[in-house]
Design an enzyme around this catalytic site. Structure first.
Site, PDB file in Angstrom:
ATOM      1  N   ASP A   1       3.301  13.751  -0.542  1.00 19.44           N
ATOM      2  CA  ASP A   1       5.097  14.233  -1.076  1.00 19.44           C
ATOM      3  C   ASP A   1       5.406  13.055  -0.886  1.00 19.44           C
ATOM      4  O   ASP A   1       5.806  12.943   0.867  1.00 19.44           O
ATOM      5  CB  ASP A   1       5.646  15.311   0.181  1.00 19.44           C
ATOM      6  CG  ASP A   1       5.293  16.640  -0.751  1.00 19.44           C
ATOM      7  OD1 ASP A   1       5.678  16.597  -2.389  1.00 19.44           O
ATOM      8  OD2 ASP A   1       4.659  17.340  -0.244  1.00 19.44           O
TER       9      ASP A   1
ATOM     10  N   ASP B   1       5.580  24.737  -6.033  1.00 21.96           N
ATOM     11  CA  ASP B   1       5.485  24.120  -4.822  1.00 21.96           C
ATOM     12  C   ASP B   1       6.521  24.503  -4.095  1.00 21.96           C
ATOM     13  O   ASP B   1       7.565  23.872  -3.987  1.00 21.96           O
ATOM     14  CB  ASP B   1       5.791  22.698  -4.914  1.00 21.96           C
ATOM     15  CG  ASP B   1       5.586  21.593  -3.950  1.00 21.96           C
ATOM     16  OD1 ASP B   1       5.468  22.230  -2.708  1.00 21.96           O
ATOM     17  OD2 ASP B   1       6.636  20.440  -3.870  1.00 21.96           O
TER      18      ASP B   1
HETATM   19  C1  DX5 Z   1       8.948  20.132  -0.662  1.00 18.40           C
HETATM   20  C2  DX5 Z   1       7.220  19.650  -0.839  1.00 18.40           C
HETATM   21  C3  DX5 Z   1       6.309  20.474  -0.911  1.00 18.40           C
HETATM   22  C4  DX5 Z   1       5.912  21.137   0.660  1.00 18.40           C
HETATM   23  C5  DX5 Z   1       5.145  22.761   0.394  1.00 18.40           C
HETATM   24  O1  DX5 Z   1       9.703  19.301   0.002  1.00 18.40           O
HETATM   25  O2  DX5 Z   1       8.283  19.131  -1.541  1.00 18.40           O
HETATM   26  O3  DX5 Z   1       5.335  20.257  -1.097  1.00 18.40           O
HETATM   27  O4  DX5 Z   1       5.226  19.919   1.582  1.00 18.40           O
HETATM   28  O5  DX5 Z   1       4.749  22.874   2.189  1.00 18.40           O
HETATM   29  P1  DX5 Z   1       4.726  24.382   2.486  1.00 18.40           P
HETATM   30  O6  DX5 Z   1       3.648  25.409   1.044  1.00 18.40           O
HETATM   31  O7  DX5 Z   1       4.722  24.558   3.318  1.00 18.40           O
HETATM   32  O8  DX5 Z   1       6.258  25.171   1.372  1.00 18.40           O
HETATM   33 ZN    ZN Z   2       5.748  18.452  -3.009  1.00 17.51          ZN
END
Ligand code: DX5
Ligand code: ZN
Length: 215
Positions: A36, A179
């Site tokens: 990310d 996501d």
């Molecule tokens: C948020 C990111 C995600 C995040 C997902 O902005 O795009 O990829 O890291 O993390 P979880 O699975 O903990 O929601």
């Molecule tokens: Zn992401």
């Protein structure tokens, strides 16, 4: 139904030991690594850039699924390609159809995959519906971009199903990735609603045994 693939999001790992986070994912046979990239403008956090992607690339052969939550993806695209990204996903909110075409040609000429991401409140734009054959992945975000550890917004699920139906009707092979807020107990439901890739941050790295959570 093909098996749902998993993309651990290292943003939820130990940011002082991203190499360790990648190693956990490799050892547990994750399908791809989700990275990310956030610029502090598009979303309220600042994470890492191409230098980090490049350093991690040397540690792992899995596909790097680089999620660009940045205002000016075209400006930084080359750097992320050179760093060793495999799938580069840009956000619909900062694009026009024409800007997407420029990104698509730049990535295709480098044999990279092209993803389009949507915030929870963003619908698939009409220009994107005309260009499904140019996409390798659609990321449906089920949290607002910025941070790991938020709860999945179930109000987004009808959109996930609509996009899954559209991809099926058009007969295109596009990965449909969810996501945000994915957990062990909702991943199956997301698969039934059409997702074939789930990103998981806290559900993996928030656990005492990340490898076990991936498996
Ligand atoms: C948020 C990111 C995600 C995040 C997902 O902005 O795009 O990829 O890291 O993390 P979880 O699975 O903990 O929601
Ligand atoms: Zn992401």
């Amino acid at each position: 139904m093909p098996p749902v693939r998993i993309a651990p999001s290292i943003l939820a790992g130990d940011l002082g030991d991203l190499k360790g986070a990648v190693k956990d994912a490799v050892e547990a046979r994750a399908d791809q690594i989700h990275l990310d990239v956030i610029d502090g403008h598009f979303a309220p956090n600042i994470t890492f850039g191409p230098g980090t992607v490049k350093a991690l690339r040397r540690k792992c052969d899995l596909p790097f699924d680089v999620h660009l939550m940045i205002d000016e993806p075209l400006r930084y695209l080359d750097k992320f390609v050179e760093a060793g990204s495999d799938i580069l996903t840009v956000h619909a909110e900062v694009l026009t159809g024409r800007a997407f075409d420029s990104i698509h040609s730049a990535l295709r000429s480098r044999r990279k995959k092209v993803g389009l991401a949507l915030k929870p409140s963003t619908s698939l734009p009409s220009w994107a519906k005309q260009k499904l054959d140019k996409l390798d992945a659609v990321i449906v975000m089920t949290v607002n971009p910025g941070f790991s550890g938020q709860a999945l917004d179930r109000a987004v699920l009808p959109k996930l199903e609509r996009i899954a139906r559209l991809l099926c009707e058009k007969g295109v092979r596009v990965d449909l990735e969810v996501d945000g807020g994915v957990e062990i107990d909702n991943a199956g439901e997301l698969g039934k609603k059409g997702a074939n890739v789930v990103v998981a941050g806290a559900a993996v790295y928030g656990k005492s045994d990340p490898g076990g959570a991936i498996r």
